[in-house]
Write an enzyme that holds these catalytic residues in place. Structure first.
Site, PDB file in Angstrom:
ATOM      1  N   ARG A   1       0.813  -1.222   0.000  1.00 57.25           N
ATOM      2  CA  ARG A   1       0.000   0.000   0.000  1.00 57.25           C
ATOM      3  C   ARG A   1       0.844   1.268   0.000  1.00 57.25           C
ATOM      4  NH1 ARG A   1      -5.583  -0.721   1.490  1.00 57.25           N
ATOM      5  NH2 ARG A   1      -6.178  -2.507   0.237  1.00 57.25           N
TER       6      ARG A   1
ATOM      7  N   ARG B   1      -3.838   6.755   0.396  1.00 64.02           N
ATOM      8  CA  ARG B   1      -4.395   7.985   0.952  1.00 64.02           C
ATOM      9  C   ARG B   1      -3.483   8.743   1.897  1.00 64.02           C
ATOM     10  NH1 ARG B   1      -9.773   4.926   2.562  1.00 64.02           N
ATOM     11  NH2 ARG B   1      -8.153   3.334   2.601  1.00 64.02           N
TER      12      ARG B   1
ATOM     13  N   ARG C   1      -7.204  11.252  -6.694  1.00 64.47           N
ATOM     14  CA  ARG C   1      -8.469  10.560  -6.446  1.00 64.47           C
ATOM     15  C   ARG C   1      -9.635  11.531  -6.563  1.00 64.47           C
ATOM     16  NH1 ARG C   1     -11.460   9.200  -1.875  1.00 64.47           N
ATOM     17  NH2 ARG C   1     -12.078   7.018  -1.629  1.00 64.47           N
TER      18      ARG C   1
ATOM     19  N   ASP D   1      -6.419  -3.375  -7.717  1.00 62.28           N
ATOM     20  CA  ASP D   1      -7.003  -4.004  -6.527  1.00 62.28           C
ATOM     21  C   ASP D   1      -7.137  -5.498  -6.762  1.00 62.28           C
ATOM     22  OD1 ASP D   1      -8.230  -2.944  -3.872  1.00 62.28           O
ATOM     23  OD2 ASP D   1      -9.486  -4.626  -4.476  1.00 62.28           O
TER      24      ASP D   1
ATOM     25  N   TYR E   1     -14.418 -12.372  -0.092  1.00 61.74           N
ATOM     26  CA  TYR E   1     -15.175 -11.186  -0.505  1.00 61.74           C
ATOM     27  C   TYR E   1     -16.369 -11.560  -1.385  1.00 61.74           C
ATOM     28  CZ  TYR E   1     -11.527  -8.195   1.402  1.00 61.74           C
ATOM     29  OH  TYR E   1     -10.671  -7.559   2.262  1.00 61.74           O
TER      30      TYR E   1
END
Ligand code: CP3
Length: 366
Positions: free
Chosen positions: A37, A41, A50, A87, A164
């Site tokens: 990562r 952010r 973004r 992702d 998921y």
């Protein structure tokens, strides 16, 4: 539309190959480092990109924007590898589950798969049409990196993707998928089997597009009991390591199997035929190195929360991880890729990342 990857792009020699050398357990001048990562952010320039794109998915589905955010951390820090900005949930999205994000709630699927009938309808997506945007991003990033550092492609593990797909999003206790494992193991195996076919095709396509190393994230492997891990996760990782064509010698595209909470299975992971094993911070790298005995490179394993410490604490903890690996590896630092034991968080300080990267390179200098 992105240009096809030109031969001259794929044949540009690497200026910094210490990440690939470490995965081959060859000597390097200092231990390579990248961070799970590393694009995200915590970087103000990421938040700006973004906001401009409108959403995470819009950014990930646009190869030029995906390239831009892939390169952002490399402009700030002397990292030794880039990781494709994308992702793990692109595969189930392309299978028709319809991925979306709700702010603060993480990823969700509009059409989760909850029974054998839904699973039977799933197929392996076509990599150069349905997942073309991922392959285009790989091609654009390879061109823009211009040989500065290697590019890592990645996928979720069959089990982690299934979590998921069945839960329909994140989960606290994985009730639905564990109920499926208990009540209809055949259906779950059918899901894991199609996921494995898709993961192998996906990683092979990323390699063909220009990815120079490949990582599989088994983020949720550790929520299983040992018997269930050995039935529902490990055999599919073994199949990936065995069947994924990745070349030989210096042209080999190394594979890294990262698992969270899966230190109990280090020997079994090292025996899959993978090139590297990614380790979380719940096990010492000295122990991990001893137990894998030089059969694979190890990647890890600083607790990401060390980035909340002050610069002195970060330098101290980085040294502890580097020295633990050396102590378990017969006194040599070779065969180690420094990383966190899991991904970075949005509230981490970029200045602290700079300290971490410098500490790795300084403390590990041969
Ligand atoms: O590491 C990198 O810099 C490359 C990019 C990358 C992302 N996701 C970008 C992303 C990688 C390698 C992933 C993998 C991924 N995605 C995993 C496995 C790794 C892990 O962390 O365990 C998992 C489980 C996912 C699923 C996923 N995608 C979650 C749980 C979330 C929400 C995270 C959150 O904190 O809200 C995402 C979205 C996502 N993927 C973001 C990023 C940068 C945040 C999106 C945003 O900007 O809001």
């Amino acid at each position: 539309a992105a240009a096809p990857c030109k031969d001259h792009v794929l044949s540009t020699p690497l200026k910094n190959d210490r990440f690939l050398r470490a995965l081959r357990r060859e000597p390097v001048d200092h231990t390579p480092v990248w961070l799970m990562r590393q694009a995200g952010r915590y970087l103000p320039e990421y938040r700006a990109s973004r906001a401009q794109a409108g959403s995470f998915l819009a950014m990930a589905k646009n190869p030029d924007l995906a390239c831009e955010v892939t390169l952002q951390p490399l402009r700030r820090f002397p990292l030794d590898a880039a990781i494709l900005f994308s992702d793990i949930l692109t595969i189930p999205d392309a299978m028709g589950l319809e991925l979306y994000f709700v702010d603060g709630e993480g990823p969700k699927f509009r059409k989760p798969v909850r029974d054998a009938a839904a699973i039977a309808k799933l197929g392996v997506p076509d990599m150069e049409t349905e997942l073309r945007y991922v392959m285009d991003a790989v091609r654009v990033i390879r061109r823009e990196l211009d040989g500065s550092v290697p590019l890592i492609g990645f996928s979720g593990s069959p089990w982690t993707l299934a979590c998921y797909m069945v839960e329909g999003g994140g989960s606290k206790n994985f009730a639905r998928i564990k109920a499926m494992a208990l009540n209809d193991p055949q259906a779950l195996h059918a899901l894991l089997s199609v996921n494995t076919d898709a993961v192998i095709a996906y990683l092979a396509a990323q390699r063909a597009a220009g990815a120079q190393a490949l990582q599989v994230f088994d983020t949720w492997g550790g929520v299983l009991s040992p018997a269930m891990y050995r039935e529902f996760s490990l055999p599919y990782l073994q199949r990936i390591a065995r069947e994924l064509e990745r070349g030989e010698g210096v042209d080999r595209t190394p594979l890294i199997l990262f698992g969270k909470g899966t230190a109990a299975y280090l020997e079994e992971l090292a025996a899959t035929g993978t090139d590297g094993v990614g380790v979380d911070w719940m096990v010492g790298l000295d122990e991990a190195a001893r137990r894998t005995g030089g059969r694979v490179a190890l990647q890890g394993n600083l607790d990401p929360c060390v980035l909340y410490g002050n610069p002195d604490a970060i330098r101290r903890e980085v040294a502890t991880v580097l020295d633990a690996y050396r102590d378990g590896n017969g006194g040599s630092r070779d065969g180690h890729v420094f990383n966190l034991g899991h991904g970075m968080s949005p509230d981490m300080d970029p200045e602290h990342v700079a300290v971490l990267v410098d500490a790795v390179h300084t403390h590990s200098a041969r």
